[in-house]
Design an enzyme around this catalytic site. Structure first.
Site, PDB file in Angstrom:
ATOM      1  CG  HIS A 169     -99.699  19.504   5.169  1.00 19.00           C
ATOM      2  ND1 HIS A 169     -98.663  19.003   3.663  1.00 19.00           N
ATOM      3  CD2 HIS A 169    -100.118  20.367   4.735  1.00 19.00           C
ATOM      4  CE1 HIS A 169     -99.368  19.062   2.787  1.00 19.00           C
ATOM      5  NE2 HIS A 169     -99.914  20.672   2.847  1.00 19.00           N
ATOM      6  CG  ASP A 215     -96.150  19.340   0.017  1.00 14.99           C
ATOM      7  OD1 ASP A 215     -96.439  20.176   0.202  1.00 14.99           O
ATOM      8  OD2 ASP A 215     -96.517  18.150  -0.807  1.00 14.99           O
TER       9      ASP A 215
END
Lengths: 88, 332
Positions: free
Chosen positions: B150, B189
């Site tokens: 992430h 992301d």
């Protein structure tokens, strides 16, 4: 760590709006929350991450939470999946 | 290259790979379609010459079987002498697939035996050596260890920087400002990371369809390619530096000098890591830009913090020496 397995029950699958709902719900909790599909595990507080999962109708997803309010977080997300994201 | 099902890589996946010019395999299926769901388990090749001549000891049946001009000529000779039971022996092994190079095609008997054994037969117009080197490169990439992180991967002054940190700390906003300043977005992301050659970490977006989009609080989802142009994006990039963004913690000791180098481990590879505290009024993109330039300097052998400290030490030493010679009384 609490876990739950849910099935996507709305026809359209997780597109932008359901993803936003998931993030909104997850962000209310301080716990770290992940969604897992097959071998992909992503942060449930990230819209792009959730969309990247490509969860279509019938897909099974594992919700995992870890932290002080983990039980509440898992339950709230499970309820959201069960409500079909207020669609259909 | 993402595989449709990360756990299984089939012959069909190999055919479906979308590769560009210098990596194109130009494969097509010319027989044994029922076997296209066979899994490729080993990223390696075999020339089945010995097997065709009847020697099956240590036969590497798990690998892709490459039939070049030599093997094809031998097959033709077998067919002429109607020695086709050798084919059935070959296909009694669960071979993932047979690949004919130079656009060669085997005899009908070979096709029939392949159909009976459910083994797909593929054809390519490349030469055996060219095909071998390409397919090995592609397979090693696919079978490389991988993980998903992430974070946001950006290229700043040619350095691949992975921005990590909790949700809401400002990774995407920092990346947006960097893009605005002429740097490039690789993935937002969700960053897929592969360890190539055991030492290089390649990062890329998880999904081509939704790649190069960003989610910015208050704006929603934006398309970076359309907004900033094709110069603002990049498909993949080696990760050379990790910047961990975190909320400023008054009780935590942050690095103030930079002579000690921290690293973080991803897939067994150690990557330099910086911890960057975020608080209002700190311009994070400029700090990241400077970190990238500093990283380049280090690679060129010039380490700002260490060099600075050496100069300080040298200066102190010379001051001592001066004191020794000129102000002997003061010194003692």
């Amino acid at each position: 760590m609490t876990e739950a397995i849910v099935t996507i029950s709305n026809r359209a699958g997780i597109h932008a709006r359901p993803a936003a709902l998931i993030v909104q719900t997850a962000s209310k909790f301080a716990s770290k929350i992940w969604l897992e599909k097959d071998s992909d595990k992503i942060n449930a507080k990230s819209i792009m991450g959730i969309i990247t999962l490509g969860a279509s109708f019938g897909t099974r997803i594992r919700i995992m939470s870890e932290g002080a309010d983990e039980a509440g977080a898992t339950a709230a997300l499970q309820a959201l999946f069960d409500s079909k994201f207020e669609e259909d | 290259m993402p595989t449709p099902d990360a756990t299984r890589f089939t012959v069909l996946d190999l055919l479906d790979l979308n590769l560009n010019e210098q990596n194109a395999l130009n494969l097509r299926c010319i027989g044994g379609r029922k076997g296209l769901s066979r899994e490729i388990t080993v990223p390696d090749l075999n020339r089945p010459g010995l097997a065709l001549s009847g020697f099956y000891e240590s036969f590497a049946w798990q690998r892709l079987q490459i039939f070049g001009r030599g093997e094809n000529a031998y097959l033709k000779m077998l067919a002429e002498s109607s020695n086709v039971e050798i084919y059935d022996k070959l296909f009694s092994y669960p071979i993932p697939c047979c690949i004919f190079t130079h656009n060669l095609a085997p005899s009908k008997e070979f096709f029939d035996a392949a159909e009976r054994g459910d083994c797909p037969i593929l054809q390519t117009d490349l030469s055996s050596s060219e095909f071998s080197s390409r397919v090995l490169r592609v397979l090693l990439d696919i079978f490389a260890p991988q993980t998903t992180i992430h974070g946001v991967l950006v290229e700043v002054y040619g350095i691949g920087i992975l921005l990590t940190g909790d949700s809401g700390v400002g990774k995407s906003e920092t990346a947006l400002e960097l893009i605005e300043r002429g740097h490039r977005l690789v993935a937002d992301d969700v960053v897929d990371i592969r360890c190539v050659n055991g030492s290089v970490l390649m990062g890329q977006g998880a999904n081509k369809v939704i790649g190069h989009h960003m989610e910015i609080r208050g704006l929603g989802i934006i398309n970076i390619t359309h907004l900033f142009g094709v110069g603002a994006i990049r498909d993949k990039k080696q990760i050379q530096l990790v910047c961990g963004l975190e909320e400023w913690d008054a009780n935590k000791v942050y690095d103030r000098i930079g002579t000690e180098e921290m690293t973080t481990e991803i897939l067994g590879v150690h990557i330099p890591k910086l911890e960057i505290p975020v608080k209002p009024g700190r311009n994070i993109p400029i700090i990241i830009e400077t970190a990238a330039m500093n990283e380049r300097l280090k690679k060129m052998g010039y380490h700002s913090a260490k060099e600075f400290n050496q100069n300080v030490l040298r200066w102190l030493e010379s001051e001592n020496a001066r004191a020794l010679y000129f102000n002997r009384d003061d010194f003692l």
